[in-house]
Design a protein around this motif. Structure first.
Motif, PDB file in Angstrom:
ATOM      1  N   PHE A 181     -26.191  14.362  35.835  1.00 24.52           N
ATOM      2  CA  PHE A 181     -25.851  14.228  34.421  1.00 24.52           C
ATOM      3  C   PHE A 181     -24.456  13.647  34.181  1.00 24.52           C
ATOM      4  O   PHE A 181     -24.320  12.649  33.454  1.00 24.52           O
ATOM      5  N   PRO A 182     -23.374  14.221  34.750  1.00 26.53           N
ATOM      6  CA  PRO A 182     -22.048  13.659  34.441  1.00 26.53           C
ATOM      7  C   PRO A 182     -21.876  12.233  34.949  1.00 26.53           C
ATOM      8  O   PRO A 182     -21.147  11.442  34.330  1.00 26.53           O
ATOM      9  N   LYS A 203     -33.565   1.687  32.079  1.00 33.16           N
ATOM     10  CA  LYS A 203     -34.988   1.767  32.432  1.00 33.16           C
ATOM     11  C   LYS A 203     -35.263   3.163  32.969  1.00 33.16           C
ATOM     12  O   LYS A 203     -34.407   3.780  33.611  1.00 33.16           O
ATOM     13  N   ILE A 204     -36.482   3.652  32.723  1.00 33.90           N
ATOM     14  CA  ILE A 204     -36.870   4.994  33.159  1.00 33.90           C
ATOM     15  C   ILE A 204     -38.152   4.883  33.969  1.00 33.90           C
ATOM     16  O   ILE A 204     -39.184   4.419  33.459  1.00 33.90           O
ATOM     17  N   PHE A 205     -38.087   5.289  35.220  1.00 31.93           N
ATOM     18  CA  PHE A 205     -39.241   5.236  36.117  1.00 31.93           C
ATOM     19  C   PHE A 205     -39.917   6.606  36.140  1.00 31.93           C
ATOM     20  O   PHE A 205     -39.257   7.620  36.369  1.00 31.93           O
ATOM     21  N   VAL A 206     -41.215   6.621  35.896  1.00 28.52           N
ATOM     22  CA  VAL A 206     -41.945   7.891  35.819  1.00 28.52           C
ATOM     23  C   VAL A 206     -43.149   7.868  36.751  1.00 28.52           C
ATOM     24  O   VAL A 206     -43.602   6.807  37.182  1.00 28.52           O
ATOM     25  N   ASN A 265     -41.452  14.492  37.564  1.00 29.90           N
ATOM     26  CA  ASN A 265     -42.383  15.496  37.047  1.00 29.90           C
ATOM     27  C   ASN A 265     -43.116  15.024  35.791  1.00 29.90           C
ATOM     28  O   ASN A 265     -42.702  14.085  35.115  1.00 29.90           O
ATOM     29  N   SER A 266     -44.185  15.731  35.480  1.00 29.52           N
ATOM     30  CA  SER A 266     -44.944  15.432  34.272  1.00 29.52           C
ATOM     31  C   SER A 266     -44.272  15.997  33.032  1.00 29.52           C
ATOM     32  O   SER A 266     -44.607  15.623  31.911  1.00 29.52           O
ATOM     33  N   PHE A 267     -43.307  16.916  33.225  1.00 30.16           N
ATOM     34  CA  PHE A 267     -42.468  17.420  32.137  1.00 30.16           C
ATOM     35  C   PHE A 267     -41.023  17.077  32.480  1.00 30.16           C
ATOM     36  O   PHE A 267     -40.486  17.567  33.463  1.00 30.16           O
ATOM     37  N   ALA A 268     -40.410  16.235  31.676  1.00 25.51           N
ATOM     38  CA  ALA A 268     -39.068  15.750  31.979  1.00 25.51           C
ATOM     39  C   ALA A 268     -38.028  16.854  31.843  1.00 25.51           C
ATOM     40  O   ALA A 268     -38.133  17.732  30.981  1.00 25.51           O
ATOM     41  N   GLY A 269     -37.008  16.804  32.706  1.00 28.22           N
ATOM     42  CA  GLY A 269     -35.892  17.732  32.623  1.00 28.22           C
ATOM     43  C   GLY A 269     -35.021  17.429  31.410  1.00 28.22           C
ATOM     44  O   GLY A 269     -34.970  16.296  30.924  1.00 28.22           O
ATOM     45  N   LYS A 270     -34.312  18.438  30.920  1.00 31.37           N
ATOM     46  CA  LYS A 270     -33.513  18.275  29.707  1.00 31.37           C
ATOM     47  C   LYS A 270     -32.409  17.240  29.886  1.00 31.37           C
ATOM     48  O   LYS A 270     -32.109  16.461  28.979  1.00 31.37           O
ATOM     49  N   SER A 271     -31.780  17.234  31.062  1.00 29.20           N
ATOM     50  CA  SER A 271     -30.719  16.258  31.312  1.00 29.20           C
ATOM     51  C   SER A 271     -31.270  14.843  31.241  1.00 29.20           C
ATOM     52  O   SER A 271     -30.664  13.956  30.625  1.00 29.20           O
ATOM     53  N   ASN A 272     -32.414  14.626  31.859  1.00 29.40           N
ATOM     54  CA  ASN A 272     -33.009  13.289  31.843  1.00 29.40           C
ATOM     55  C   ASN A 272     -33.422  12.865  30.433  1.00 29.40           C
ATOM     56  O   ASN A 272     -33.325  11.696  30.070  1.00 29.40           O
ATOM     57  N   ILE A 273     -33.888  13.826  29.642  1.00 26.48           N
ATOM     58  CA  ILE A 273     -34.259  13.503  28.253  1.00 26.48           C
ATOM     59  C   ILE A 273     -33.036  13.015  27.487  1.00 26.48           C
ATOM     60  O   ILE A 273     -33.083  12.008  26.764  1.00 26.48           O
ATOM     61  N   LEU A 274     -31.904  13.724  27.650  1.00 27.80           N
ATOM     62  CA  LEU A 274     -30.671  13.324  26.976  1.00 27.80           C
ATOM     63  C   LEU A 274     -30.184  11.966  27.474  1.00 27.80           C
ATOM     64  O   LEU A 274     -29.773  11.108  26.693  1.00 27.80           O
ATOM     65  N   LEU A 275     -30.253  11.761  28.780  1.00 30.51           N
ATOM     66  CA  LEU A 275     -29.786  10.511  29.368  1.00 30.51           C
ATOM     67  C   LEU A 275     -30.716   9.340  29.056  1.00 30.51           C
ATOM     68  O   LEU A 275     -30.289   8.192  29.000  1.00 30.51           O
ATOM     69  N   LYS A 308     -43.556  11.107  25.152  1.00 31.65           N
ATOM     70  CA  LYS A 308     -43.102  12.264  24.379  1.00 31.65           C
ATOM     71  C   LYS A 308     -41.696  12.703  24.786  1.00 31.65           C
ATOM     72  O   LYS A 308     -41.068  13.514  24.099  1.00 31.65           O
ATOM     73  N   PHE A 309     -41.196  12.162  25.904  1.00 28.15           N
ATOM     74  CA  PHE A 309     -39.853  12.501  26.366  1.00 28.15           C
ATOM     75  C   PHE A 309     -38.877  11.332  26.274  1.00 28.15           C
ATOM     76  O   PHE A 309     -37.675  11.541  26.093  1.00 28.15           O
ATOM     77  N   PHE A 310     -39.388  10.118  26.453  1.00 29.99           N
ATOM     78  CA  PHE A 310     -38.521   8.949  26.573  1.00 29.99           C
ATOM     79  C   PHE A 310     -38.972   7.816  25.647  1.00 29.99           C
ATOM     80  O   PHE A 310     -40.152   7.756  25.270  1.00 29.99           O
ATOM     81  N   PRO A 311     -38.050   6.899  25.295  1.00 32.48           N
ATOM     82  CA  PRO A 311     -38.460   5.718  24.526  1.00 32.48           C
ATOM     83  C   PRO A 311     -39.509   4.910  25.278  1.00 32.48           C
ATOM     84  O   PRO A 311     -39.307   4.549  26.448  1.00 32.48           O
ATOM     85  N   ALA A 312     -40.624   4.641  24.638  1.00 30.42           N
ATOM     86  CA  ALA A 312     -41.761   4.014  25.309  1.00 30.42           C
ATOM     87  C   ALA A 312     -41.412   2.672  25.928  1.00 30.42           C
ATOM     88  O   ALA A 312     -41.896   2.325  27.012  1.00 30.42           O
ATOM     89  N   GLU A 313     -40.543   1.910  25.238  1.00 27.06           N
ATOM     90  CA  GLU A 313     -40.226   0.561  25.721  1.00 27.06           C
ATOM     91  C   GLU A 313     -39.379   0.572  26.997  1.00 27.06           C
ATOM     92  O   GLU A 313     -39.240  -0.453  27.665  1.00 27.06           O
ATOM     93  N   LYS A 314     -38.826   1.733  27.354  1.00 25.08           N
ATOM     94  CA  LYS A 314     -37.991   1.827  28.558  1.00 25.08           C
ATOM     95  C   LYS A 314     -38.753   2.355  29.775  1.00 25.08           C
ATOM     96  O   LYS A 314     -38.226   2.362  30.883  1.00 25.08           O
ATOM     97  N   ILE A 315     -39.978   2.798  29.581  1.00 22.54           N
ATOM     98  CA  ILE A 315     -40.733   3.464  30.638  1.00 22.54           C
ATOM     99  C   ILE A 315     -41.445   2.457  31.537  1.00 22.54           C
ATOM    100  O   ILE A 315     -42.045   1.500  31.067  1.00 22.54           O
TER     101      ILE A 315
END
Length: 379
Positions: A125-126, A160-163, A144-154, A170-177
């Motif tokens: 996070f930092p 870009k977010i790799f899942v 994970n299928s449920f994102a961690g709180k730190s990752n949601i904030l970040l 439901k956790f991240f901006p769709a265009e970044k996934i």
């Protein structure tokens, strides 16, 4: 004129690709974060041999040992996670977080990364938050299928977010996934160890072999069941490879080491050999455990950790159970049901083959390469 502009842009991108790129990979705490991080680093190195890579983790955590063993440098932060079992232990947490930001500022200032990659764990996070404030591209891997709180904030400011799975909008901006799956260590994905070699490595015979893994920190419920039945295995012509994890390791090692048909340790470095030797596996259902077992093509009994966020380990396990690709025993029922389930699966070769066939169909072996390629293409 247009052609000249295209050529100029092309030369600019080529020049950017030719310079030595510098990456910080942040996170850790458990093998489920560390080993995917190392897999991503290896894939970056494979595609960019001259890349400079620095890991940042938490002092005292297993990444400080495992990352150097993999051949990478790591710097540690004085940071700790929130302790849910003892609120008093959280008194110093704000001070550690503030100190970690000063440490991150110094590390980033010295290393000057072109991008920062976060793999989860409170040390990520930092590092990513500071990079985002400085305008440095940041990439997140959420296993994970449920994102961690730190990752949601970040995720709000991430490049870009790799899942691993669908439905993460439901956790991240769709265009970044970008759905990539979870990175697996190459020695597992490309394993070529024979069963005979693997059994010899663990000092075991050519018998039906059970592999028990509860994660790098351990799984008390699973370990207690194994400890109470370890003496019952030899009369049934069964043998055991037992990774106890860190917590309570000495007690469990003492329990298992007196049996010639049992190999026991708190951690297995050579997991490719453990999978090669195993006929069936008992495991928690963390995202990386599930991913590795799909790749290893092993019949498995999952015992999900019931206190995982949003009970996501049960969700992970149920996704495979519903596809006839795994079995599951609930943690609260393990004391009475886990050992009978192990014996039932061990005796049923047809069920083993069915589970093996179905779990193999879910394997993803190139997630690390997809992630590395997507990061490099952005640079």
């Amino acid at each position: 004129m247009i052609a000249d502009e295209v050529q100029t842009e092309s030369r600019s991108k080529s020049t950017a690709k030719q310079k030595q790129l510098r990456f910080i990979i942040a996170g850790g705490g458990t093998g489920g974060h560390i080993f995917p991080a190392i897999a991503i680093a290896n894939a970056l190195r494979q595609q960019l041999p001259d890349a400079a890579i620095l890991f940042v983790g938490a002092k005292g955590k297993m990444e400080m040992e495992k990352v150097p063993q993999a051949g990478y440098e790591i710097e540690g932060l004085d940071i700790a996670g929130f302790n849910r079992s003892s609120l008093l232990k959280n008194i110093g947490l704000p001070f550690k977080l503030i100190k970690s930001f000063y440490q991150v500022r110094a590390i980033v200032g010295r290393f000057k990364p072109d991008a920062v990659i976060g793999v989860g764990g409170y040390s990520s996070f930092p590092v990513l938050r500071f990079a985002q404030k400085k305008g440095i591209p940041t990439f997140i891997h959420e296993s994970n299928s449920f994102a961690g709180k730190s990752n949601i904030l970040l995720g709000r400011a991430a490049t870009k977010i790799f899942v691993a799975v669908e439905g993460m909008e439901k956790f991240f901006p769709a265009e970044k996934i970008l759905i990539t799956g979870n990175p697996v260590r190459k020695n597992i994905a490309n394993a070529d160890v024979s069963r005979e070699e693997a059994l010899a490595f663990f000092g075991l015979q050519d018998k039906k072999t059970i592999l028990v893994v509860g994660g790098s920190l351990g799984a008390k419920t699973i370990n207690d069941v194994v400890a109470s039945h370890v003496q019952d295995l030899e009369p049934l012509d069964l043998q055991l490879i037992w990774q106890t994890g860190k917590n309570g390791a000495e007690l469990y090692r003492n329990r298992g080491r007196s049996f010639s048909n049992v190999w026991v340790s708190d951690f297995i470095v050579e997991m490719d050999k453990a999978y090669a030797a195993a006929d069936l596996v008992v495991s928690r259902a963390g995202a990386m455990a599930v991913t590795e077992l799909c790749v290893a093509k092993k019949p498995v009994i999952f015992v999900p950790f019931p206190y995982a966020a949003e009970d996501h380990q049960t969700v992970n396990a149920k996704q495979l159970v519903d596809k006839d690709a795994a079995m599951m025993v609930k943690d609260e029922e393990a004391k009475g049901k886990l050992f009978p389930a192990i014996l039932s699966l061990a005796k049923n070769d047809a069920l083993q083959e069915k589970l093996k066939y179905n779990i193999a169909a879910l394997a993803i072996t190139d997630a690390d390469e997809k992630i590395a390629k997507a990061i490099i293409e952005f640079m």
